[in-house]
Write a protein that holds these residues in place. Structure first.
Motif, PDB file in Angstrom:
ATOM      1  N   LYS A  82       0.853  -1.193   0.000  1.00 57.28           N
ATOM      2  CA  LYS A  82       0.000   0.000   0.000  1.00 57.28           C
ATOM      3  C   LYS A  82       0.885   1.238   0.000  1.00 57.28           C
ATOM      4  O   LYS A  82       1.978   1.228   0.570  1.00 57.28           O
ATOM      5  N   ARG A  83       0.376   2.297  -0.621  1.00 58.64           N
ATOM      6  CA  ARG A  83       1.105   3.571  -0.682  1.00 58.64           C
ATOM      7  C   ARG A  83       0.083   4.691  -0.618  1.00 58.64           C
ATOM      8  O   ARG A  83      -0.903   4.680  -1.351  1.00 58.64           O
ATOM      9  N   SER A  84       0.314   5.648   0.288  1.00 58.95           N
ATOM     10  CA  SER A  84      -0.620   6.767   0.471  1.00 58.95           C
ATOM     11  C   SER A  84      -0.023   8.058  -0.059  1.00 58.95           C
ATOM     12  O   SER A  84       1.181   8.299   0.068  1.00 58.95           O
ATOM     13  N   PHE A  85      -0.902   8.889  -0.625  1.00 55.78           N
ATOM     14  CA  PHE A  85      -0.522  10.184  -1.177  1.00 55.78           C
ATOM     15  C   PHE A  85      -1.445  11.241  -0.581  1.00 55.78           C
ATOM     16  O   PHE A  85      -2.663  11.087  -0.644  1.00 55.78           O
ATOM     17  N   PHE A  86      -0.866  12.294  -0.032  1.00 61.83           N
ATOM     18  CA  PHE A  86      -1.639  13.417   0.486  1.00 61.83           C
ATOM     19  C   PHE A  86      -1.703  14.465  -0.623  1.00 61.83           C
ATOM     20  O   PHE A  86      -0.672  14.989  -1.050  1.00 61.83           O
ATOM     21  N   LEU A  87      -2.903  14.729  -1.119  1.00 60.21           N
ATOM     22  CA  LEU A  87      -3.073  15.689  -2.213  1.00 60.21           C
ATOM     23  C   LEU A  87      -3.649  16.982  -1.659  1.00 60.21           C
ATOM     24  O   LEU A  87      -4.680  16.964  -0.982  1.00 60.21           O
ATOM     25  N   ASN A  88      -2.984  18.087  -1.947  1.00 58.02           N
ATOM     26  CA  ASN A  88      -3.443  19.397  -1.460  1.00 58.02           C
ATOM     27  C   ASN A  88      -3.004  20.558  -2.347  1.00 58.02           C
ATOM     28  O   ASN A  88      -3.084  21.703  -1.943  1.00 58.02           O
ATOM     29  N   ARG A  89      -2.557  20.259  -3.564  1.00 55.84           N
ATOM     30  CA  ARG A  89      -2.123  21.306  -4.486  1.00 55.84           C
ATOM     31  C   ARG A  89      -2.831  21.134  -5.826  1.00 55.84           C
ATOM     32  O   ARG A  89      -2.736  20.068  -6.434  1.00 55.84           O
ATOM     33  N   PRO A  90      -3.509  22.177  -6.314  1.00 54.50           N
ATOM     34  CA  PRO A  90      -4.265  22.040  -7.560  1.00 54.50           C
ATOM     35  C   PRO A  90      -3.395  21.930  -8.809  1.00 54.50           C
ATOM     36  O   PRO A  90      -3.917  21.656  -9.892  1.00 54.50           O
ATOM     37  N   TYR A  91      -2.096  22.094  -8.685  1.00 57.73           N
ATOM     38  CA  TYR A  91      -1.195  21.954  -9.826  1.00 57.73           C
ATOM     39  C   TYR A  91      -0.430  20.623  -9.784  1.00 57.73           C
ATOM     40  O   TYR A  91       0.537  20.437 -10.514  1.00 57.73           O
ATOM     41  N   GLN A  92      -0.905  19.705  -8.944  1.00 59.09           N
ATOM     42  CA  GLN A  92      -0.347  18.363  -8.898  1.00 59.09           C
ATOM     43  C   GLN A  92      -1.480  17.358  -8.990  1.00 59.09           C
ATOM     44  O   GLN A  92      -2.583  17.606  -8.507  1.00 59.09           O
ATOM     45  N   GLY A  93      -1.210  16.220  -9.607  1.00 60.20           N
ATOM     46  CA  GLY A  93      -2.208  15.168  -9.689  1.00 60.20           C
ATOM     47  C   GLY A  93      -1.573  13.813  -9.509  1.00 60.20           C
ATOM     48  O   GLY A  93      -0.404  13.613  -9.852  1.00 60.20           O
ATOM     49  N   LEU A  94      -2.324  12.900  -8.957  1.00 61.18           N
ATOM     50  CA  LEU A  94      -1.847  11.534  -8.776  1.00 61.18           C
ATOM     51  C   LEU A  94      -2.245  10.713  -9.992  1.00 61.18           C
ATOM     52  O   LEU A  94      -3.431  10.552 -10.280  1.00 61.18           O
ATOM     53  N   TYR A  95      -1.254  10.205 -10.693  1.00 64.94           N
ATOM     54  CA  TYR A  95      -1.486   9.351 -11.858  1.00 64.94           C
ATOM     55  C   TYR A  95      -1.650   7.918 -11.366  1.00 64.94           C
ATOM     56  O   TYR A  95      -0.721   7.327 -10.817  1.00 64.94           O
ATOM     57  N   VAL A  96      -2.863   7.380 -11.550  1.00 69.32           N
ATOM     58  CA  VAL A  96      -3.187   6.033 -11.091  1.00 69.32           C
ATOM     59  C   VAL A  96      -3.317   5.109 -12.303  1.00 69.32           C
ATOM     60  O   VAL A  96      -4.164   5.334 -13.166  1.00 69.32           O
ATOM     61  N   LYS A  97      -2.487   4.099 -12.330  1.00 75.17           N
ATOM     62  CA  LYS A  97      -2.508   3.133 -13.426  1.00 75.17           C
ATOM     63  C   LYS A  97      -3.568   2.058 -13.154  1.00 75.17           C
ATOM     64  O   LYS A  97      -4.045   1.925 -12.031  1.00 75.17           O
ATOM     65  N   PRO A  98      -3.933   1.302 -14.164  1.00 72.14           N
ATOM     66  CA  PRO A  98      -4.952   0.256 -13.991  1.00 72.14           C
ATOM     67  C   PRO A  98      -4.521  -0.796 -12.956  1.00 72.14           C
ATOM     68  O   PRO A  98      -3.332  -1.012 -12.735  1.00 72.14           O
ATOM     69  N   GLY A  99      -5.519  -1.444 -12.367  1.00 77.08           N
ATOM     70  CA  GLY A  99      -5.253  -2.554 -11.461  1.00 77.08           C
ATOM     71  C   GLY A  99      -4.873  -2.157 -10.055  1.00 77.08           C
ATOM     72  O   GLY A  99      -4.311  -2.977  -9.323  1.00 77.08           O
ATOM     73  N   MET A 100      -5.177  -0.929  -9.650  1.00 81.54           N
ATOM     74  CA  MET A 100      -4.887  -0.461  -8.296  1.00 81.54           C
ATOM     75  C   MET A 100      -6.189  -0.295  -7.508  1.00 81.54           C
ATOM     76  O   MET A 100      -7.110   0.373  -7.978  1.00 81.54           O
ATOM     77  N   TRP A 101      -6.236  -0.878  -6.326  1.00 82.91           N
ATOM     78  CA  TRP A 101      -7.351  -0.625  -5.411  1.00 82.91           C
ATOM     79  C   TRP A 101      -7.105   0.750  -4.814  1.00 82.91           C
ATOM     80  O   TRP A 101      -5.993   1.073  -4.402  1.00 82.91           O
ATOM     81  N   ARG A 102      -8.115   1.601  -4.806  1.00 80.85           N
ATOM     82  CA  ARG A 102      -7.923   2.953  -4.291  1.00 80.85           C
ATOM     83  C   ARG A 102      -8.998   3.304  -3.281  1.00 80.85           C
ATOM     84  O   ARG A 102     -10.158   2.913  -3.423  1.00 80.85           O
ATOM     85  N   THR A 103      -8.567   4.056  -2.255  1.00 82.96           N
ATOM     86  CA  THR A 103      -9.475   4.599  -1.249  1.00 82.96           C
ATOM     87  C   THR A 103      -9.110   6.058  -1.049  1.00 82.96           C
ATOM     88  O   THR A 103      -7.932   6.402  -0.917  1.00 82.96           O
ATOM     89  N   LEU A 104     -10.116   6.928  -1.051  1.00 88.76           N
ATOM     90  CA  LEU A 104      -9.922   8.353  -0.805  1.00 88.76           C
ATOM     91  C   LEU A 104     -10.564   8.673   0.541  1.00 88.76           C
ATOM     92  O   LEU A 104     -11.723   8.309   0.777  1.00 88.76           O
ATOM     93  N   GLU A 105      -9.807   9.346   1.409  1.00 92.82           N
ATOM     94  CA  GLU A 105     -10.309   9.639   2.745  1.00 92.82           C
ATOM     95  C   GLU A 105      -9.662  10.899   3.306  1.00 92.82           C
ATOM     96  O   GLU A 105      -8.841  11.526   2.650  1.00 92.82           O
ATOM     97  N   ASP A 106     -10.068  11.243   4.519  1.00 93.95           N
ATOM     98  CA  ASP A 106      -9.542  12.427   5.218  1.00 93.95           C
ATOM     99  C   ASP A 106      -9.768  13.703   4.427  1.00 93.95           C
ATOM    100  O   ASP A 106      -8.876  14.554   4.317  1.00 93.95           O
ATOM    101  N   PHE A 107     -10.966  13.868   3.881  1.00 96.11           N
ATOM    102  CA  PHE A 107     -11.301  15.073   3.124  1.00 96.11           C
ATOM    103  C   PHE A 107     -11.393  16.263   4.055  1.00 96.11           C
ATOM    104  O   PHE A 107     -12.070  16.203   5.087  1.00 96.11           O
ATOM    105  N   SER A 108     -10.715  17.349   3.700  1.00102.27           N
ATOM    106  CA  SER A 108     -10.841  18.585   4.471  1.00102.27           C
ATOM    107  C   SER A 108     -12.180  19.237   4.132  1.00102.27           C
ATOM    108  O   SER A 108     -12.809  18.918   3.118  1.00102.27           O
ATOM    109  N   SER A 109     -12.592  20.151   4.976  1.00 98.02           N
ATOM    110  CA  SER A 109     -13.823  20.895   4.711  1.00 98.02           C
ATOM    111  C   SER A 109     -13.662  21.674   3.404  1.00 98.02           C
ATOM    112  O   SER A 109     -12.650  22.338   3.189  1.00 98.02           O
ATOM    113  N   GLY A 110     -14.616  21.556   2.515  1.00 96.12           N
ATOM    114  CA  GLY A 110     -14.555  22.272   1.239  1.00 96.12           C
ATOM    115  C   GLY A 110     -13.689  21.621   0.183  1.00 96.12           C
ATOM    116  O   GLY A 110     -13.475  22.198  -0.885  1.00 96.12           O
ATOM    117  N   ALA A 111     -13.200  20.414   0.437  1.00 96.57           N
ATOM    118  CA  ALA A 111     -12.337  19.742  -0.540  1.00 96.57           C
ATOM    119  C   ALA A 111     -13.116  19.402  -1.811  1.00 96.57           C
ATOM    120  O   ALA A 111     -14.283  19.022  -1.767  1.00 96.57           O
TER     121      ALA A 111
END
Length: 141
Positions: A82-111
Motif C-alpha cells: 500500500k502507498r498513500s498520497f496526500f493531495l493538497n495542491r491544484p497543480y499536482q495530480g496523482l497518476y493512477v494506473k490500472p489494477g490499483m485498489w484505491r481509497t480516498l479519505e480524510d477530506f478537508s472541509s470544502g475539498a
C-alpha cells in the motif's frame, strides 16, 4: 495485460501559467500533459467528515486525481503493498494506473477532488470487492 504496482503510480506536476497577483492558471491538455487522453471528467465534493470514497479498482482505466480545492489522502493498494498520497495542491495530480485498489479519505472541509479518466464510465471495468480484486491480481501474476 501488464500488472502494475503502487510504485508505478506517481504525482505529476501540472503546468502553472500566469502565476501572478491575479491568481494562477493550470492547463491539462490531451497528448501533452497526461500519458493518456481524457475521455471523462468528474469531481467529488461535500464529502462529509469521516467518510471515504473509492474502495474499488479498475481493470483498464487510467486516472489523474487532483485536489482542486482543500485536501484528502489517496491510498493505493496493489495486493501486496500500500502507498498513500496526500493531495493538497491544484497543480499536482496523482497518476493512477490500472489494477490499483484505491481509497480516498480524510477530506478537508470544502475539498474538491477532480478525476480525469482515460475512458467513459463502463460498469465492466470496475472491480467492486476486495476479494475480487485479489483474484484479479492473482490471475495476471
Amino acid at each position: 495485460m501488464v500488472l502494475r504496482n503502487v510504485f508505478d503510480c506517481t504525482i505529476l506536476e501540472l503546468d502553472k501559467h500566469h502565476s501572478d497577483r491575479r491568481g494562477n492558471l493550470t492547463v491539462v491538455e490531451n497528448g501533452k500533459t497526461l500519458p493518456f487522453d481524457v475521455r471523462r471528467t468528474y469531481y467529488l465534493y461535500d464529502v462529509p467528515g469521516g467518510e471515504s470514497r473509492g474502495a474499488h479498482a479498475h481493470r483498464e482505466l487510467e486516472q489523474l486525481i487532483v485536489a482542486v480545492s482543500g485536501s484528502f489522502t489517496v491510498t493505493l493498494d496493489d495486493g501486496h503493498c500500500k502507498r498513500s498520497f496526500f493531495l493538497n495542491r491544484p497543480y499536482q495530480g496523482l497518476y493512477v494506473k490500472p489494477g490499483m485498489w484505491r481509497t480516498l479519505e480524510d477530506f478537508s472541509s470544502g475539498a474538491v477532488c477532480m478525476v480525469l479518466a482515460s475512458d467513459v464510465y463502463k460498469v465492466s471495468d470496475y472491480i467492486r470487492t476486495y476479494d475480487e480484486f485479489i483474484q484479479f491480481r492473482k490471475d495476471y501474476e
